[in-house]
Design a protein around this motif. Structure first.
Motif, mmCIF file in Angstrom:
data_model
loop_
_atom_site.group_PDB
_atom_site.id
_atom_site.type_symbol
_atom_site.label_atom_id
_atom_site.label_comp_id
_atom_site.label_asym_id
_atom_site.label_seq_id
_atom_site.Cartn_x
_atom_site.Cartn_y
_atom_site.Cartn_z
ATOM 1 N N ARG A 1 0.793 -1.304 -0.072
ATOM 2 C CA ARG A 1 0.180 -0.104 -0.035
ATOM 3 C C ARG A 1 0.854 1.086 -0.082
ATOM 4 N NH1 ARG A 1 -2.335 3.475 -1.336
ATOM 5 N NH2 ARG A 1 -4.379 4.243 -0.822
ATOM 6 N N ALA A 2 1.966 1.186 0.843
ATOM 7 C CA ALA A 2 2.839 2.330 0.833
ATOM 8 C C ALA A 2 3.641 2.609 -0.685
ATOM 9 C CB ALA A 2 3.843 2.180 2.077
ATOM 10 N N THR A 3 3.719 1.635 -1.440
ATOM 11 C CA THR A 3 4.388 1.999 -2.505
ATOM 12 C C THR A 3 3.214 2.536 -3.855
ATOM 13 O OG1 THR A 3 3.697 -0.180 -3.586
ATOM 14 C CG2 THR A 3 5.638 0.002 -2.256
ATOM 15 N N LEU A 4 2.126 2.592 -3.398
ATOM 16 C CA LEU A 4 0.922 3.325 -4.412
ATOM 17 C C LEU A 4 0.833 4.688 -4.202
ATOM 18 C CD1 LEU A 4 -1.501 0.282 -4.166
ATOM 19 C CD2 LEU A 4 0.407 0.357 -5.797
ATOM 20 N N PRO A 5 0.529 5.205 -5.346
ATOM 21 C CA PRO A 5 -0.008 6.826 -5.261
ATOM 22 C C PRO A 5 -0.985 6.848 -4.240
ATOM 23 C CG PRO A 5 0.371 6.221 -7.825
ATOM 24 C CD PRO A 5 0.416 4.741 -6.672
ATOM 25 N N LEU A 6 -1.025 8.083 -3.491
ATOM 26 C CA LEU A 6 -1.901 8.327 -2.275
ATOM 27 C C LEU A 6 -3.546 8.029 -3.044
ATOM 28 C CD1 LEU A 6 -0.281 10.833 -0.382
ATOM 29 C CD2 LEU A 6 -0.397 8.478 0.132
ATOM 30 N N ASP A 7 -3.576 8.430 -4.275
ATOM 31 C CA ASP A 7 -4.920 8.355 -4.856
ATOM 32 C C ASP A 7 -5.522 7.212 -5.345
ATOM 33 O OD1 ASP A 7 -3.267 8.827 -6.782
ATOM 34 O OD2 ASP A 7 -4.661 10.351 -7.883
ATOM 35 N N THR A 8 -4.830 6.172 -5.168
ATOM 36 C CA THR A 8 -4.996 4.849 -5.889
ATOM 37 C C THR A 8 -6.232 4.293 -5.138
ATOM 38 O OG1 THR A 8 -2.674 4.402 -6.284
ATOM 39 C CG2 THR A 8 -4.573 2.359 -6.576
ATOM 40 N N PRO A 9 -7.265 3.957 -6.037
ATOM 41 C CA PRO A 9 -8.542 3.480 -5.329
ATOM 42 C C PRO A 9 -8.039 2.000 -5.063
ATOM 43 C CG PRO A 9 -8.701 3.531 -7.854
ATOM 44 C CD PRO A 9 -7.376 4.083 -7.550
ATOM 45 N N VAL A 10 -8.647 1.779 -3.680
ATOM 46 C CA VAL A 10 -8.484 0.195 -3.142
ATOM 47 C C VAL A 10 -9.927 -0.155 -2.780
ATOM 48 C CG1 VAL A 10 -7.423 -0.892 -1.380
ATOM 49 C CG2 VAL A 10 -6.071 0.753 -2.377
ATOM 50 N N THR A 11 -10.356 -1.350 -3.302
ATOM 51 C CA THR A 11 -11.495 -2.010 -2.937
ATOM 52 C C THR A 11 -11.099 -3.058 -1.975
ATOM 53 O OG1 THR A 11 -12.686 -1.346 -5.044
ATOM 54 C CG2 THR A 11 -13.602 -3.173 -3.655
ATOM 55 N N HIS A 12 -11.846 -3.106 -0.864
ATOM 56 C CA HIS A 12 -11.720 -3.937 0.279
ATOM 57 C C HIS A 12 -12.581 -5.164 0.266
ATOM 58 C CE1 HIS A 12 -10.479 -4.838 4.966
ATOM 59 N NE2 HIS A 12 -10.230 -5.551 3.983
ATOM 60 N N PHE A 13 -12.320 -6.370 0.470
ATOM 61 C CA PHE A 13 -13.304 -7.290 0.298
ATOM 62 C C PHE A 13 -12.906 -8.350 1.760
ATOM 63 C CE2 PHE A 13 -12.793 -6.850 -4.174
ATOM 64 C CZ PHE A 13 -14.264 -6.483 -4.605
ATOM 65 N N PRO A 14 -13.249 -7.903 2.754
ATOM 66 C CA PRO A 14 -13.330 -8.513 3.808
ATOM 67 C C PRO A 14 -13.889 -9.779 3.972
ATOM 68 C CG PRO A 14 -14.621 -6.623 4.331
ATOM 69 C CD PRO A 14 -14.083 -6.549 3.190
ATOM 70 N N GLY A 15 -13.187 -11.028 4.402
ATOM 71 C CA GLY A 15 -13.882 -12.385 4.521
ATOM 72 C C GLY A 15 -13.904 -12.956 3.115
ATOM 73 N N HIS A 16 -12.968 -12.328 2.083
ATOM 74 C CA HIS A 16 -13.031 -13.055 0.917
ATOM 75 C C HIS A 16 -11.590 -13.418 0.427
ATOM 76 C CE1 HIS A 16 -16.722 -10.727 0.834
ATOM 77 N NE2 HIS A 16 -16.901 -11.646 -0.535
ATOM 78 N N LEU A 17 -11.494 -14.297 -0.457
ATOM 79 C CA LEU A 17 -10.139 -14.743 -0.774
ATOM 80 C C LEU A 17 -10.014 -14.604 -2.646
ATOM 81 C CD1 LEU A 17 -7.740 -16.479 -0.418
ATOM 82 C CD2 LEU A 17 -9.156 -18.669 -1.161
ATOM 83 N N ILE A 18 -8.974 -13.920 -2.956
ATOM 84 C CA ILE A 18 -8.886 -13.662 -4.249
ATOM 85 C C ILE A 18 -7.803 -14.645 -4.697
ATOM 86 C CG2 ILE A 18 -7.572 -11.944 -5.782
ATOM 87 C CD1 ILE A 18 -8.557 -9.853 -4.297
ATOM 88 N N THR A 19 -8.304 -15.451 -5.891
ATOM 89 C CA THR A 19 -7.478 -16.237 -6.530
ATOM 90 C C THR A 19 -7.499 -15.987 -8.203
ATOM 91 O OG1 THR A 19 -9.380 -17.874 -7.083
ATOM 92 C CG2 THR A 19 -8.505 -17.980 -4.920
ATOM 93 N N PRO A 20 -6.462 -16.588 -8.874
ATOM 94 C CA PRO A 20 -6.430 -16.563 -10.226
ATOM 95 C C PRO A 20 -7.857 -17.253 -10.624
ATOM 96 C CG PRO A 20 -4.593 -17.746 -9.673
ATOM 97 C CD PRO A 20 -5.416 -17.753 -8.255
ATOM 98 N N GLY A 21 -8.374 -16.750 -11.938
ATOM 99 C CA GLY A 21 -9.634 -17.349 -12.789
ATOM 100 C C GLY A 21 -9.301 -18.859 -12.852
ATOM 101 N N PHE A 22 -10.284 -19.750 -12.681
ATOM 102 C CA PHE A 22 -10.354 -21.205 -13.041
ATOM 103 C C PHE A 22 -10.085 -21.269 -14.468
ATOM 104 C CE2 PHE A 22 -12.983 -21.595 -9.059
ATOM 105 C CZ PHE A 22 -11.747 -21.715 -8.189
ATOM 106 N N ILE A 23 -9.571 -22.699 -14.665
ATOM 107 C CA ILE A 23 -9.096 -22.863 -16.154
ATOM 108 C C ILE A 23 -9.411 -24.028 -16.328
ATOM 109 C CG2 ILE A 23 -7.361 -23.211 -17.958
ATOM 110 C CD1 ILE A 23 -5.682 -21.046 -16.530
#
Length: 449
Positions: free
Chosen positions: A49-71
């Protein structure tokens, strides 16, 4: 420039975790950064987070898991309407269910409607890439590719080649099969995120001349795939031996016509012996493991660990419509059950690898998708760990990633897939897009189909 970050638990694999445990990468509080449709960062939230521009939009998904799309490494789009067909083994099932249904795909309007429904089902279940059988009709593949292009899916498909042992209206000739296949390659291969696969149905329905023609086309186009079936059912294997008495075994039938190589994907291989599996591995070919359809048609139990021990790349597949679900989560659960019956219980980390990076390797798209390394296309899923009351209860307080993944594979289905993204754009949302309305660039991809 479009820059956006997504905060949730993150998981992907860099290799087969059953061989290299460190290849499973998990961040309990992670950040996925996407710019212009590509992943630019994947790691711990506090570090990135500290490496991104301050105005970078961040969407928070608490209780969720991000994975690659299935193939999905093997699926039939014309067979959607024969899912849950009762009571037949492979050859009878083809004759009584599949062939009558595929006759309708000569009509482009029918093919368009079926393709739109099929692809929307894939996206709703979190499948972002697939290796797809069309029907024998050129129109079926044109409809599929047009619909996939509109959705910006990385999809590979092909027209079935079938010139014998099938009903009138479902067979082509060697020359017509060649003309249609070459025309489809010229029109669609490499367009958008699409690719082509030469697709003889299986050795029972292709003459030696047609198999030789398929091998010629594959040799002339070094970057297309070869996609077919092999050793699914004992009656099928007997029939192939009768039709090709000079071949050493089923694999040798394909090898004689130049159809066994590093870009070949063979669905099933339930009854392939160690020698055949080692020959597949030596050629660099891949196997699509189809647990649901193998159970539905009574074909047998694929020995996953044996195939892996023989060195052959193995990926997971739904094989709709003999397969009973579009959900690759369900396929992981079915694969686990098959393993239990054969003494090869599937580790859940390995299961997710089979449904993501292993599939990308089978389809030769691992340089673009399959995990969320920086530089890859941003095809990813947001999985809801509390999608149902039972899932919420079972995942609450679970500390182990492996246990969480296993619960998802046994209890999960399309309801778990909260959001599906293709190249950084929202392509499916379970409950609409109201939760993402702050970014007007994120709208579901619409299709004319």
């Amino acid at each position: 420039m479009s820059l956006h970050a997504y905060r949730a638990a993150l998981f992907h694999t860099l290799d087969d975790p059953s061989v290299s445990p460190e290849a499973a990468v998990y961040h309990a509080d992670g950040l996925l950064v996407v710019e212009d449709g590509q992943v630019t960062a994947f790691g711990p939230h506090d570090d990135l987070r500290a490496t991104l521009p301050l105005d970078t939009p961040v969407t928070h998904f608490p209780g969720h898991l991000i994975t690659p799309g299935f193939i999905d490494a093997h699926i039939h789009f014309p067979q959607t309407d024969v899912m849950a067909a009762w009571g037949a083994r492979l050859l009878d099932w083809l004759e009584n269910h599949t062939f009558p249904t595929e006759q309708a795909f000569v009509d482009r309007a029918h093919a368009d409607s079926a393709a739109a429904f099929f692809l929307d089902q894939l996206l709703a279940n979190g499948t972002t890439s697939a290796l797809v059988f069309g029907s024998v009709h050129k129109t079926s593949v044109e409809a599929l590719f047009e619909a996939a292009l509109a959705r910006n899916m990385r999809l590979i498909g092909g027209k079935v080649l079938m010139d014998r042992n099938a009903p009138e209206g479902l067979t082509d000739t060697i020359e017509r099969g060649r003309e249609d296949t070459e025309a489809l390659i010229r029109a669609w291969h490499g367009r958008g995120r699409l690719g082509y696969a030469v697709t003889p149905r299986f050795a029972v329905t292709s003459s030696p001349g047609q198999l030789a023609m398929a091998g010629d086309i594959a040799a002339a186009h070094a970057d297309i795939l070869i996609h077919t079936h092999m050793s699914e059912n004992t009656e099928e294997i007997t029939r192939v031996a009768q039709l090709f008495p000079d071949a050493g075994d089923y694999l040798d039938v394909y090898a004689r016509y130049g159809l066994v190589g590093s870009r070949s994907v063979f669905a099933h291989c339930v009854h392939s012996d160690d020698d055949a599996l080692r020959r597949l591995a030596k050629a660099g070919a891949s196997v699509a493991f189809c647990p649901s359809s193998n159970l539905m048609l009574g074909s047998g139990l694929f020995r996953l660990k044996r195939a892996c021990a023989c060195g052959v790349n193995t990926a997971l597949a739904s094989d709709v419509g003999a397969g009973a679900s579009f959900s690759m989560l369900s396929m992981m659960g079915e694969a686990y059950k098959v393993g239990q019956l054969s003494g090869d219980a599937l580790d859940p980390l390995h299961g997710f690898y089979l449904a993501t990076l292993a599939g990308a390797r089978a389809l030769h798209i691992e340089d673009r998708v399959g995990n969320l390394e920086p530089g890859k296309e941003a095809d990813f899923l947001v999985l809801d760990l509390a999608a149902t009351p039972l899932l919420a209860r079972r995942t609450a307080g679970v500390a182990s990633l492996a246990e969480t993944l296993f619960i998802l594979s046994i209890l999960g289905d399309d309801r778990v897939v909260a959001h599906t993204f293709l190249a950084g754009r929202l392509a499916h949302s379970r409950n609409g897009v109201s939760g993402l309305a702050q970014d007007t660039a994120w709208q579901p991809i619409t299709s004319p189909c």
